[in-house]
Design a protein around this motif. Structure first.
Motif, mmCIF file in Angstrom:
data_model
loop_
_atom_site.group_PDB
_atom_site.id
_atom_site.type_symbol
_atom_site.label_atom_id
_atom_site.label_comp_id
_atom_site.label_asym_id
_atom_site.label_seq_id
_atom_site.Cartn_x
_atom_site.Cartn_y
_atom_site.Cartn_z
ATOM 1 N N ILE A 1 33.698 40.230 13.980
ATOM 2 C CA ILE A 1 33.767 40.580 15.249
ATOM 3 C C ILE A 1 33.583 39.432 16.289
ATOM 4 O O ILE A 1 32.729 38.693 16.451
ATOM 5 N N ARG A 2 34.696 39.218 17.127
ATOM 6 C CA ARG A 2 34.836 38.324 18.103
ATOM 7 C C ARG A 2 34.076 38.868 19.461
ATOM 8 O O ARG A 2 34.570 39.879 19.902
ATOM 9 N N VAL A 3 33.378 38.043 20.052
ATOM 10 C CA VAL A 3 32.756 38.252 21.433
ATOM 11 C C VAL A 3 33.080 37.173 22.372
ATOM 12 O O VAL A 3 32.823 36.064 22.206
ATOM 13 N N MET A 4 33.559 37.636 23.505
ATOM 14 C CA MET A 4 34.118 36.712 24.409
ATOM 15 C C MET A 4 33.720 37.279 26.041
ATOM 16 O O MET A 4 33.269 38.308 26.334
ATOM 17 N N ASP A 5 33.729 36.218 27.030
ATOM 18 C CA ASP A 5 33.752 36.789 28.449
ATOM 19 C C ASP A 5 34.675 36.060 29.312
ATOM 20 O O ASP A 5 35.663 35.199 29.018
ATOM 21 N N VAL A 6 34.976 36.789 30.592
ATOM 22 C CA VAL A 6 35.764 36.302 31.412
ATOM 23 C C VAL A 6 34.917 35.827 32.886
ATOM 24 O O VAL A 6 34.236 36.782 33.343
ATOM 25 N N LEU A 7 35.305 34.869 33.271
ATOM 26 C CA LEU A 7 34.378 34.210 34.403
ATOM 27 C C LEU A 7 35.299 33.828 35.564
ATOM 28 O O LEU A 7 35.490 32.501 35.919
ATOM 29 N N PRO A 8 36.014 34.868 36.459
ATOM 30 C CA PRO A 8 36.681 34.271 37.586
ATOM 31 C C PRO A 8 35.914 33.968 38.765
ATOM 32 O O PRO A 8 34.765 34.682 38.927
ATOM 33 N N LEU A 9 36.556 33.265 39.819
ATOM 34 C CA LEU A 9 35.979 33.485 40.953
ATOM 35 C C LEU A 9 36.408 34.618 41.843
ATOM 36 O O LEU A 9 36.655 35.611 41.191
ATOM 37 N N PHE A 10 36.509 34.632 43.098
ATOM 38 C CA PHE A 10 36.701 35.973 43.851
ATOM 39 C C PHE A 10 38.083 36.497 43.512
ATOM 40 O O PHE A 10 39.185 35.819 43.557
ATOM 41 N N VAL A 11 38.117 37.901 43.163
ATOM 42 C CA VAL A 11 39.122 38.570 42.795
ATOM 43 C C VAL A 11 39.319 39.845 43.847
ATOM 44 O O VAL A 11 38.513 40.287 44.425
ATOM 45 N N ALA A 12 40.635 39.839 44.445
ATOM 46 C CA ALA A 12 40.851 40.930 45.118
ATOM 47 C C ALA A 12 40.794 42.313 44.560
ATOM 48 O O ALA A 12 41.726 43.075 44.224
ATOM 49 N N THR A 13 39.869 42.776 44.881
ATOM 50 C CA THR A 13 39.290 44.211 44.265
ATOM 51 C C THR A 13 38.672 45.013 45.279
ATOM 52 O O THR A 13 38.298 44.253 46.415
ATOM 53 N N PRO A 14 38.322 46.132 45.207
ATOM 54 C CA PRO A 14 37.835 47.267 46.259
ATOM 55 C C PRO A 14 36.104 46.255 46.333
ATOM 56 O O PRO A 14 35.708 46.449 47.437
ATOM 57 N N MET A 15 35.642 46.014 45.318
ATOM 58 C CA MET A 15 34.226 45.455 45.091
ATOM 59 C C MET A 15 34.209 44.363 46.096
ATOM 60 O O MET A 15 33.357 44.128 46.935
ATOM 61 N N VAL A 16 35.250 43.308 46.013
ATOM 62 C CA VAL A 16 35.255 42.220 46.836
ATOM 63 C C VAL A 16 35.599 42.513 48.518
ATOM 64 O O VAL A 16 35.165 42.088 49.382
ATOM 65 N N ASN A 17 36.715 43.336 48.653
ATOM 66 C CA ASN A 17 37.343 43.644 49.806
ATOM 67 C C ASN A 17 36.550 44.413 50.614
ATOM 68 O O ASN A 17 36.759 44.438 51.986
ATOM 69 N N ASN A 18 35.632 45.171 49.971
ATOM 70 C CA ASN A 18 34.872 46.180 51.006
ATOM 71 C C ASN A 18 33.477 45.579 51.144
ATOM 72 O O ASN A 18 32.731 46.312 51.849
ATOM 73 N N VAL A 19 33.278 44.374 50.855
ATOM 74 C CA VAL A 19 31.710 43.855 51.603
ATOM 75 C C VAL A 19 31.906 43.724 53.156
ATOM 76 O O VAL A 19 32.939 43.263 53.665
ATOM 77 N N ALA A 20 30.935 44.246 53.502
ATOM 78 C CA ALA A 20 30.955 44.302 54.927
ATOM 79 C C ALA A 20 30.832 43.156 55.598
ATOM 80 O O ALA A 20 31.585 42.887 56.660
ATOM 81 N N ASN A 21 29.901 42.188 55.028
ATOM 82 C CA ASN A 21 29.802 40.812 55.874
ATOM 83 C C ASN A 21 29.998 39.657 54.723
ATOM 84 O O ASN A 21 29.125 39.466 54.063
ATOM 85 N N PRO A 22 31.364 39.140 54.590
ATOM 86 C CA PRO A 22 31.676 38.406 53.435
ATOM 87 C C PRO A 22 30.651 37.032 53.495
ATOM 88 O O PRO A 22 30.705 36.558 54.591
ATOM 89 N N PRO A 23 30.068 36.614 52.520
ATOM 90 C CA PRO A 23 29.437 35.465 52.432
ATOM 91 C C PRO A 23 30.356 34.272 52.984
ATOM 92 O O PRO A 23 31.737 34.428 52.504
#
Length: 260
Positions: free
Chosen positions: A174-196
């Motif tokens: 079994i291969r185990v990997m991960d993905v490590l992006p910077l900011f992605v345009a998703t609802p989780m990021v776009n809906n932050v009330a006061n972006p850092p």
């Protein structure tokens, strides 16, 4: 021969949804799981009921995760080719300004959810030749991110879990990997009330579809062993600089970018 099968947590929106759309379009059976059960059922109808299995899942609930995996494994004809642990939540701001319960919930979903998935999926992965796990991490696991402290901590933990299981589970094939992006345009990021400040200074240069394509590429990678995937030139540059620079410079650059 049955179709390859992918089980996706957090499939209702963002990266999970984009990944589901891509894999379904390319002939995979897709498991759509999320706390937003109405949204994943609507997505199942959109993609084609014959291509998908959908259900409600809170990834932090170990018993529910185990039950959902068993259901999907049976629906897939006795296979689980890829577990994509994508579900995650976020809170931003000064550490002390975020309620303690929210910090705990971030750990519950982002870390405990991944542990639950990996633990429950192992028997099914072992029964599927060439099985893989891809965990959703973050560039905040490269250096601790101010204003994202608990989120960043969970992603460091996911990275560590990925590295450990990549070695441990090789004996199972079994291969185990991960993905490590910077900011992605998703609802989780776009809906932050006061972006850092770091969001404004670095920008949001990646789309959910970009990450889905990286997940696809990782799932089909057959060259040299590769554990970590860094989407986009900005993320790759950030990871490279962090490896090559002295600790004091990494801290200083992170401080400047984050506005602290």
């Amino acid at each position: 021969m049955s179709r390859p099968a992918i089980f996706i947590t957090g499939a209702a929106a963002g990266i999970g949804r984009a990944t589901a759309e891509l894999f379904a379009a390319r002939g995979w059976l897709v498991g759509l799981y999320d706390v937003a059960d109405g949204a994943v059922e609507a997505l199942r109808q959109q993609l084609g009921a014959e291509r998908c299995v959908a259900g409600r899942l809170d990834a932090s609930d170990a018993e529910a995760f185990a039950a959902a995996l068993e259901q999907f494994f049976q629906a897939a004809g006795g296979r689980l080719d890829l577990l994509f642990n994508c579900a995650g939540i976020l809170a931003t701001g000064d550490f002390e300004s975020i309620p303690l319960a929210r910090h705990h919930r971030i750990v519950e979903v982002n870390l405990r959810g991944v542990i639950n998935g990996c633990h429950a999926a192992l028997p099914y992965l072992r029964r599927t030749p060439g099985a893989q796990v891809i965990n959703m991490a973050s560039a905040s696991a490269i250096y601790g991110a101010p204003a994202f402290a608990s989120y960043s901590a969970t992603k460091f933990a996911v990275r560590g879990l990925t590295e450990a299981l990549n070695i441990e589970w090789a004996r199972h094939g079994i291969r185990v990997m991960d993905v490590l992006p910077l900011f992605v345009a998703t609802p989780m990021v776009n809906n932050v009330a006061n972006p850092p400040a770091s969001v404004g200074r670095l920008g949001v240069l990646l789309s959910a579809a970009d990450i889905a394509r990286v997940v696809w590429r990782a799932a089909h990678w057959r060259w040299w062993p590769r554990v970590h995937w860094y989407p986009g030139w900005q993320t790759k540059a950030f990871a490279f600089v962090q490896k090559c620079s002295p600790a004091w410079l990494n801290r200083l650059s992170t401080k400047i970018v984050s506005g602290y």
